[in-house]
Design an enzyme around this catalytic site. Sequence first.
Site, short mmCIF file in Angstrom:
data_model
loop_
_atom_site.label_atom_id
_atom_site.label_comp_id
_atom_site.label_asym_id
_atom_site.label_seq_id
_atom_site.Cartn_x
_atom_site.Cartn_y
_atom_site.Cartn_z
N HIS A 171 0.81 -1.23 0.00
CA HIS A 171 0.00 0.00 0.00
C HIS A 171 0.84 1.27 0.00
CE1 HIS A 171 0.01 -1.60 4.31
NE2 HIS A 171 0.97 -0.70 4.25
N TYR A 258 17.39 2.05 2.40
CA TYR A 258 17.74 1.50 1.09
C TYR A 258 18.84 2.28 0.39
CZ TYR A 258 13.02 -0.11 2.09
OH TYR A 258 11.90 -0.60 2.71
#
Length: 488
Positions: A171, A258
């Site tokens: 989502h 990341y």
Amino acid sequence: MSFKIAIIGAGSVGFTKKLFTDILCVPEFKDIEFALTDVSEHNLGMIKAILDRIVEANGLPTRVTATTDRRKAIEGARYIISCVRVGGLEAYADDIRIPLKYGIDQCVGDTICAGGILYGQRNIPVILDFCRDIREVAETNAKFLNYANPMAMNTWAAIEYGKVDTVGLCHGVQHGAEQIAEVLGAKSPRELDYVCSGINHQTWFVELRLNGREIGKDELVAAFEAHPVYSQQEKLRIDVLKRFGVYSTESNGHLSEYLPWYRKRPDEITRWIDMSDWIHGETGGYLRYSTETRNWFETEYPQFLEAASKPIDASKRSNEHASHILEALETNRVYRGHFNVKNDGVITNLPRDAIIESPGFVDRFGINMAAGITLPEACAATCMASINVQRMSVHAAISGDIDLLKLAVLHDPLVGAVSTPEEVWQMVDEMVVAQAQWLPQYAHAIPAAKERLSKSAVKTREWAGAARRNVRSIEELRAEKAALKQAG
């Protein structure tokens, strides 16, 4: 319509309830069967009682069954939904705790980085078991909907090695779009039209239109910097927007994991995060939130059960993809969403074998991806770094090759920015030994890992991280909720 949906990991009580009520918002789906399965009989009993209460309160013919026999739950199912967390909070705590000893500070740790890679090692053998059961006892051509993280690794394993029709669902795109619509002053997120593409948790809004008008980088930067809340909560995300020219779907805390630039030094971490909520960068933030949520649910369960007696309100159907995909497949009402699938050329400058997250349309013919998308070069570069780690991680999980696992962790962007090869080798040994009960593919490697640990000279430290908070007690949570209610 009458068909069967199996939900694996149904003991994720709040999420299972959301999926259940979303699906029952489709008028044609009242007469279906939900088969719940989980390794925890306790959690399974709690969620079944809640769903039974919903069915009774709404006068529905819907059938709900619950069993710890996963194969029985999958038998005859047309759709299988997974929201499992292999190892639970016990293993997850090690995903955060052990890397901290080596200087690696994670906010979530469920996608890549040291924690996400080990999470994938625990999940993939179980995912392949799910796929075997689906092939053998589910309805012919059953579809596997994976909600479990690490999304890309799990979906990669299910498609490439499980040989099951699989789509991964998240989502993050919807939440990012809601933010953009808000800062641009839209009355509704529906006024925003966008193309968002990349890989899970590194998806990029490469095209934005508000009521048909194209939105450029400068306007979006100005809108975020002028927002009284997001300007503080999303500092890192805004910095990436300025440098890359496009906005990332993922939260400030998740995105920081990341990239090799923002979480490698404690002073840099505190500069870029915001402590108003865990999702903006707190050390181990999602672990704390998950622990508090579990404790709260266990204590306040009678209230959750009572709330289940309310009528289903279709206007409150969530934007989770699952119910909309099922509706499109079964009724041919077309749905547009963002799905995790094998690339196969959909994104031109990412590898064909990678699991991408990109726009697609669903109807009775299946999921049809919009092909020919080219990411900006910087976005493709950061995605590539993660894809290479994901590929090695999946192959390590399949083969039980601990040396390949160590190479995967070594090549992780944040790990590589913080730790030496010697530290990575020891850290992986320590994590594999600590989580051995959930890592059957590494059973042969555990004795040697223990032996290496007993002789290692690599120094570690006991470190809580740059921005750690303690798990709050039930009393503290009650006081906070009461204060918010009074203020509101």
